[in-house]
Design a protein around this motif. Structure first.
Motif, PDB file in Angstrom:
ATOM      1  N   UNK A 166     -11.422  15.498  -0.670  1.00  0.00           N
ATOM      2  CA  UNK A 166     -11.520  16.496  -1.741  1.00  0.00           C
ATOM      3  C   UNK A 166     -10.991  15.859  -3.016  1.00  0.00           C
ATOM      4  N   UNK A 167     -11.794  15.958  -4.069  1.00  0.00           N
ATOM      5  CA  UNK A 167     -11.421  15.391  -5.361  1.00  0.00           C
ATOM      6  C   UNK A 167     -11.398  16.480  -6.425  1.00  0.00           C
ATOM      7  N   UNK A 168     -10.530  16.269  -7.433  1.00  0.00           N
ATOM      8  CA  UNK A 168     -10.583  17.046  -8.659  1.00  0.00           C
ATOM      9  C   UNK A 168     -11.124  16.139  -9.763  1.00  0.00           C
ATOM     10  N   UNK A 169     -11.956  16.705 -10.630  1.00  0.00           N
ATOM     11  CA  UNK A 169     -12.402  15.950 -11.794  1.00  0.00           C
ATOM     12  C   UNK A 169     -11.191  15.651 -12.667  1.00  0.00           C
ATOM     13  N   UNK A 170     -11.245  14.541 -13.364  1.00  0.00           N
ATOM     14  CA  UNK A 170     -10.123  14.135 -14.218  1.00  0.00           C
ATOM     15  C   UNK A 170     -10.639  13.570 -15.527  1.00  0.00           C
ATOM     16  N   UNK A 171      -9.920  13.870 -16.594  1.00  0.00           N
ATOM     17  CA  UNK A 171     -10.203  13.253 -17.894  1.00  0.00           C
ATOM     18  C   UNK A 171      -8.929  12.524 -18.296  1.00  0.00           C
ATOM     19  N   UNK A 172      -8.849  11.234 -18.028  1.00  0.00           N
ATOM     20  CA  UNK A 172      -7.612  10.503 -18.321  1.00  0.00           C
ATOM     21  C   UNK A 172      -7.240  10.598 -19.800  1.00  0.00           C
ATOM     22  N   UNK A 173      -5.966  10.766 -20.057  1.00  0.00           N
ATOM     23  CA  UNK A 173      -5.521  10.885 -21.444  1.00  0.00           C
ATOM     24  C   UNK A 173      -5.865   9.638 -22.253  1.00  0.00           C
ATOM     25  N   UNK A 174      -5.758   8.475 -21.630  1.00  0.00           N
ATOM     26  CA  UNK A 174      -6.108   7.242 -22.340  1.00  0.00           C
ATOM     27  C   UNK A 174      -7.585   7.243 -22.727  1.00  0.00           C
ATOM     28  N   UNK A 193      -9.228  19.752 -35.948  1.00  0.00           N
ATOM     29  CA  UNK A 193      -8.934  19.628 -34.506  1.00  0.00           C
ATOM     30  C   UNK A 193      -8.488  18.222 -34.149  1.00  0.00           C
ATOM     31  N   UNK A 194      -7.417  18.175 -33.405  1.00  0.00           N
ATOM     32  CA  UNK A 194      -6.949  16.934 -32.808  1.00  0.00           C
ATOM     33  C   UNK A 194      -6.448  17.259 -31.409  1.00  0.00           C
ATOM     34  N   UNK A 195      -6.842  16.481 -30.399  1.00  0.00           N
ATOM     35  CA  UNK A 195      -6.371  16.783 -29.045  1.00  0.00           C
ATOM     36  C   UNK A 195      -4.854  16.607 -28.958  1.00  0.00           C
ATOM     37  N   UNK A 196      -4.194  17.534 -28.289  1.00  0.00           N
ATOM     38  CA  UNK A 196      -2.745  17.438 -28.128  1.00  0.00           C
ATOM     39  C   UNK A 196      -2.408  16.309 -27.159  1.00  0.00           C
ATOM     40  N   UNK A 197      -1.169  15.866 -27.213  1.00  0.00           N
ATOM     41  CA  UNK A 197      -0.747  14.751 -26.357  1.00  0.00           C
ATOM     42  C   UNK A 197      -0.825  15.088 -24.880  1.00  0.00           C
ATOM     43  N   UNK A 198      -0.743  16.392 -24.547  1.00  0.00           N
ATOM     44  CA  UNK A 198      -0.776  16.774 -23.144  1.00  0.00           C
ATOM     45  C   UNK A 198      -2.159  17.232 -22.688  1.00  0.00           C
ATOM     46  N   UNK A 199      -3.175  17.032 -23.538  1.00  0.00           N
ATOM     47  CA  UNK A 199      -4.543  17.384 -23.138  1.00  0.00           C
ATOM     48  C   UNK A 199      -5.092  16.308 -22.218  1.00  0.00           C
ATOM     49  N   UNK A 200      -5.732  16.737 -21.155  1.00  0.00           N
ATOM     50  CA  UNK A 200      -6.305  15.778 -20.219  1.00  0.00           C
ATOM     51  C   UNK A 200      -5.402  15.543 -19.028  1.00  0.00           C
ATOM     52  N   UNK A 201      -5.832  14.621 -18.182  1.00  0.00           N
ATOM     53  CA  UNK A 201      -5.118  14.307 -16.945  1.00  0.00           C
ATOM     54  C   UNK A 201      -4.159  13.143 -17.182  1.00  0.00           C
ATOM     55  N   UNK A 202      -2.880  13.304 -16.804  1.00  0.00           N
ATOM     56  CA  UNK A 202      -1.969  12.156 -16.916  1.00  0.00           C
ATOM     57  C   UNK A 202      -2.564  10.939 -16.216  1.00  0.00           C
ATOM     58  N   UNK A 203      -2.533   9.809 -16.876  1.00  0.00           N
ATOM     59  CA  UNK A 203      -3.200   8.622 -16.357  1.00  0.00           C
ATOM     60  C   UNK A 203      -2.736   8.255 -14.955  1.00  0.00           C
ATOM     61  N   UNK A 204      -1.467   8.507 -14.656  1.00  0.00           N
ATOM     62  CA  UNK A 204      -0.932   8.115 -13.355  1.00  0.00           C
ATOM     63  C   UNK A 204      -1.475   8.973 -12.211  1.00  0.00           C
ATOM     64  N   UNK A 205      -2.094  10.109 -12.534  1.00  0.00           N
ATOM     65  CA  UNK A 205      -2.666  10.960 -11.493  1.00  0.00           C
ATOM     66  C   UNK A 205      -4.107  10.598 -11.152  1.00  0.00           C
ATOM     67  N   UNK A 206      -4.711   9.745 -11.956  1.00  0.00           N
ATOM     68  CA  UNK A 206      -6.107   9.345 -11.721  1.00  0.00           C
ATOM     69  C   UNK A 206      -6.139   8.287 -10.624  1.00  0.00           C
ATOM     70  N   UNK A 207      -6.837   8.607  -9.544  1.00  0.00           N
ATOM     71  CA  UNK A 207      -6.908   7.693  -8.398  1.00  0.00           C
ATOM     72  C   UNK A 207      -8.233   6.944  -8.321  1.00  0.00           C
ATOM     73  N   UNK A 208      -9.265   7.495  -8.960  1.00  0.00           N
ATOM     74  CA  UNK A 208     -10.623   7.014  -8.707  1.00  0.00           C
ATOM     75  C   UNK A 208     -11.406   6.969 -10.009  1.00  0.00           C
ATOM     76  N   UNK A 209     -11.945   5.802 -10.322  1.00  0.00           N
ATOM     77  CA  UNK A 209     -12.780   5.643 -11.513  1.00  0.00           C
ATOM     78  C   UNK A 209     -14.091   5.010 -11.067  1.00  0.00           C
ATOM     79  N   UNK A 210     -15.180   5.736 -11.249  1.00  0.00           N
ATOM     80  CA  UNK A 210     -16.493   5.290 -10.783  1.00  0.00           C
ATOM     81  C   UNK A 210     -17.331   4.849 -11.978  1.00  0.00           C
ATOM     82  N   UNK A 211     -17.882   3.658 -11.895  1.00  0.00           N
ATOM     83  CA  UNK A 211     -18.745   3.171 -12.973  1.00  0.00           C
ATOM     84  C   UNK A 211     -20.117   3.831 -12.869  1.00  0.00           C
ATOM     85  N   UNK A 212     -20.558   4.399 -13.987  1.00  0.00           N
ATOM     86  CA  UNK A 212     -21.866   5.063 -14.012  1.00  0.00           C
ATOM     87  C   UNK A 212     -22.685   4.604 -15.220  1.00  0.00           C
TER      88      UNK A 212
END
Length: 274
Positions: A166-174, A193-212
């Motif tokens: 089971x995966x959750x979608x993630x938008x890494x902050x970086x 508009x500017x994205x806040x520093x806490x917008x998105x998924x903390x980079x350390x929580x991202x486990x999987x990056x798929x090239x598309x």
């Protein structure tokens, strides 16, 4: 017992399938993996013809839903998705809208009732991999329908015990920071508009990056299919080379797995392929 490799993506509205999972849906279809898209609502609270907003004169919920489902089917064709399943619930609207209180809104449907319907689909397709949103509806979005989709998908996965991962979608902050830099360089005006520093998924929580990268063109054709929804236009206005860099990878957080996987994956089916 061997079964066909299958990816099931569970989304809230027509058009949600594009940005966070459009690439993996197209990629895995091309690799011969069966792809199933489950869309929970009909998108009634989207923009109507001419950009008419919900609650404004001339906004027709039924007509909007019909248009958005037509666009969804066109998007599915661009991505090559094998199976589209519609749960058909009523769009709840954005957080804080009066439409949140509609008794038939998806956000007000008992989780166990909607989860039972999704569980039937999981039992039918027997996906090894299910992708949905995190408990905030996806990187802090907090849309009532996205949060409800999370609850329903997790409950259905738990009830069936069928999916291996089971995966959750993630938008890494970086990645968000980089995307806004690219868009600014391309001349996109965000106003105040500017994205806040806490917008998105903390980079350390991202486990999987798929090239598309090879599927970005199809991903954007799918997004263009949802032309009635003006909020997507600024993404489509980016120069092609910027689109390619910004959307050539899709990221996820692995939250449950019955198979051994590396700490950092590049494949949702890591540990599952023959």
């Amino acid at each position: 017992m061997d079964r066909q490799l299958t990816l099931m993506a569970v989304h809230a509205h027509p058009d949600d399938e594009c940005l966070s999972t459009g690439g993996v849906l197209a990629r895995y279809t091309d690799e011969g993996i069966r792809t199933v898209l489950v869309t929970c609502t009909n998108g009634e609270q989207g923009d109507g013809p001419g950009g008419v907003k919900p609650g404004e004169p001339g906004h027709d919920d039924a007509a909007v839903a019909e248009r958005r489902l037509e666009e969804l089917r066109e998007s599915v064709a661009h991505l090559g998705i094998d199976h589209l399943e519609l749960l058909g619930y009523r769009d709840s609207g954005m957080e804080g809208w009066e439409t949140n209180e509609h008794p038939e809104a998806f956000a007000n449907v008992p989780v166990e009732a909607a989860a039972a319907r999704l569980a039937e689909l999981i039992e039918r397709y027997r996906p090894q991999v299910v992708v949905t949103y995190d408990e905030t509806g996806g990187s802090g979005y907090n849309h009532p329908d996205h949060v409800q989709t999370h609850r329903v998908a997790v409950a259905a996965v738990e009830a069936t015990g069928i999916p291996d991962k089971l995966y959750y979608t993630a938008i890494p902050r970086a990645a968000i920071k980089r995307m806004f830099e690219l868009m600014a360089e391309s001349g996109v005006d965000f106003g105040d508009f500017q994205p806040s520093d806490d917008f998105g998924t903390p980079d350390e929580l991202v486990t999987t990056v798929v090239e598309v990268a090879p599927w970005v063109e199809r991903k954007f054709k799918a997004l263009q299919a949802h032309e009635s929804q003006g909020d997507n236009i600024f993404l489509l206005s980016m120069p092609e080379e910027t689109q390619q860099e910004a959307f050539s990878h899709e990221s996820f957080t692995l939250v449950r797995s019955r198979v051994d996987t590396p700490d950092h994956e590049d494949d949702l089916f890591a540990g599952l392929r023959p």
